[in-house]
Design an enzyme around this catalytic site. Structure first.
Site, mmCIF file in Angstrom:
data_model
loop_
_atom_site.group_PDB
_atom_site.id
_atom_site.type_symbol
_atom_site.label_atom_id
_atom_site.label_comp_id
_atom_site.label_asym_id
_atom_site.label_seq_id
_atom_site.Cartn_x
_atom_site.Cartn_y
_atom_site.Cartn_z
ATOM 1 N N SER A 1 0.838 -1.199 0.000
ATOM 2 C CA SER A 1 0.000 0.000 0.000
ATOM 3 C C SER A 1 0.868 1.241 0.000
ATOM 4 C CB SER A 1 -0.908 -0.004 1.231
ATOM 5 O OG SER A 1 -1.505 1.260 1.395
ATOM 6 N N HIS A 2 0.311 2.363 -0.457
ATOM 7 C CA HIS A 2 1.013 3.639 -0.366
ATOM 8 C C HIS A 2 1.097 4.114 1.073
ATOM 9 C CE1 HIS A 2 0.519 3.626 -4.659
ATOM 10 N NE2 HIS A 2 1.152 4.769 -4.779
ATOM 11 N N SER A 3 0.248 3.575 1.926
ATOM 12 C CA SER A 3 0.181 4.042 3.316
ATOM 13 C C SER A 3 0.570 2.925 4.278
ATOM 14 C CB SER A 3 -1.252 4.505 3.615
ATOM 15 O OG SER A 3 -1.514 4.427 4.993
ATOM 16 N N GLY B 1 3.828 6.385 -0.274
ATOM 17 C CA GLY B 1 4.488 5.860 -1.471
ATOM 18 C C GLY B 1 4.752 4.384 -1.280
ATOM 19 N N ASP C 1 -2.729 -1.573 -3.492
ATOM 20 C CA ASP C 1 -3.842 -0.625 -3.501
ATOM 21 C C ASP C 1 -3.994 0.114 -4.833
ATOM 22 O OD1 ASP C 1 -1.639 1.004 -3.020
ATOM 23 O OD2 ASP C 1 -2.403 1.899 -1.191
#
Lengths: 224, 207
Positions: A9-11, A43, A67
């Site tokens: 995920s980016h988070s 990122g 994601d």
């Protein structure tokens, strides 16, 4: 030894929160969160995804979920860079539902292909069919749910796991809707709550055994 | 002039300087249709390549490209990291163990880079991405493949400039910009612009 799962995920919070949620339903599966950048920013971190993939592989292979677009690219690049790229596969699936479905399938002992398929299928509409009455070769049992949350996520996952290895096709009916008992998401979509009366049907060589297991679970309030 | 590991490393340092110089411009392009981090990400990635080249001395052109690829993959966030990383990695594989890169090999490496980017990003020409700069650049390089390195790169850079310019009129179909639809018309794609800048930097370094 079960298939490992990596959540890209980016988070960091999203990946960790989802890993926590999925782990509740699959306590024996390694679910590695690979979210965010090393400095805490938003990122995807290639090195972290590679490390998570290696961490999650106990020998049965790894399924990666992601994601957004660039997380998919990072995940695919990470898989290509593995010593054995065939050990891992990136699946196009809705992240939350896919992760839950994959985790439960892995907990039930499914192989890498089946875990990936479970995740991908989580994007399809819930597996609900209209009631067609009990078939001749089916056995059935009617049960009343007494546990607090009914057939919500954790109990649904416990039910799926309890019949995972059996040679039996099991369905659960509530009102005029029927769900495949192999699918956590389909069971949850029934919305069966405390006090609801469900009918569990099974056919196949181990149908009776499957019904007995489900009855035990309901009698014991799914271990709650 | 053929290209050695040393001249390629020097070209990458020159490219890093160009990216640093255009950092704000790339940020502005990305602010219009994305999340305003392309200039910063590219500057961080190429800065890291310079640092890596300060401490390591790769012996072949392929090794230089591989070092650049792994650095970009690790240091550039967003879609640009895996895309540029893949481009450099595929080019590196194509260069093999050659000690010097000649025109035909350079053209093959550019073609491999384009194919890598397309495989990774699933973008085709007209999607308003870096591919719109790379496709004409590779075609131009192929037409010039009988010339020297500098001429090939110069032709590629010219074509990439035009290709990047063409994205202004396109509706983006990939990445975050695609969410904007028609509202993205009138804005140049930041990835196409950075691709054109890099090819121009390589062309200048090869002179």
């Amino acid at each position: 030894m079960s298939v490992g799962i990596v959540l890209v995920s980016h988070s960091a919070k999203l990946a960790e929160g989802l890993a926590e949620l999925a782990a509740q339903m699959a306590p024996d599966v390694t679910i590695a969160a690979a979210g965010g950048l090393a400095d805490g920013g938003i990122g995807t971190d290639y090195d972290e995804v590679v490390a998570a993939t290696q961490r999650a592989d106990s020998g049965a292979g790894v399924v990666l979920l992601y994601d957004l677009g660039s997380a998919q690219m990072t995940a695919e690049l990470a898989v290509e860079s593995l010593a054995d790229p065939s050990a891992a596969v990136v699946v196009d699936a809705p992240l939350v539902e896919g992760a839950i479905a994959a985790a439960v399938a892995a907990q039930g002992g499914a192989d890498r292909k089946a875990v990936a398929e479970a995740a991908a299928a989580a994007g399809a509409p819930p597996d609900l069919t209209f009631d067609e009455g009990t078939q001749d070769d089916e056995s059935s049992v009617e049960l009343t749910l007494r546990n607090d949350v009914g057939l919500h996520a954790r109990p649904a996952a416990v039910l799926v796991r309890s019949i995972a290895g059996l040679d039996a096709q099991v369905t659960v009916r509530l009102g005029d809707e029927t769900a495949d008992a192999n699918s956590v998401l389909a069971l949850m979509a029934l919305g069966a709550r405390q006090g609801d009366r469900i009918e569990v049907r099974a056919k196949g060589a181990q149908a009776e055994e499957a019904l007995a297991k489900v009855k035990d679970l309901v009698d014991q309030n799914f271990g709650e | 002039m053929a290209c050695t590991a040393e001249t390629l490393a020097a070209a990458l340092r020159a490219a890093a300087a160009v990216i640093a110089e255009h950092r704000a411009e790339l940020v502005e392009l990305d602010r219009a249709i994305g999340d305003a981090d392309h200039g910063e990400n590219m500057d961080r990635g190429f800065g890291a390549i310079v640092s890596a080249l300060d401490t390591a001395t790769p012996e072949t052109p392929a090794a230089v490209m591989k070092l650049a690829a792994t650095t970009l993959i690790s240091k550039v966030g967003g879609a640009a990291g895996p895309l540029y990383g893949t481009a450099f990695l595929r080019a590196s594989v194509k260069l093999g163990d050659a000690a010097e890169v000649d025109g035909p090999l350079l053209v093959e490496a550019l073609r491999a880079a384009l194919e890598g980017v397309q495989a990774r990003g699933k973008a085709v020409g007209g999607d308003a991405t870096m591919v719109d700069a790379l496709i004409p650049a590779v075609s131009a390089a192929e037409e010039a493949s009988g010339s020297g390195i500098a001429e090939i790169l110069s032709a590629a850079a010219d074509a990439a400039d035009k290709g990047a310019e063409s994205t202004v009129e396109l509706v983006p179909r990939k990445g975050r910009a695609s969410y904007l639809g028609d509202r993205a018309i009138g804005h140049m794609d930041p990835g196409a612009r950075s691709t054109a800048l890099l090819l121009r930097a390589f062309a200048e370094a090869a002179k």
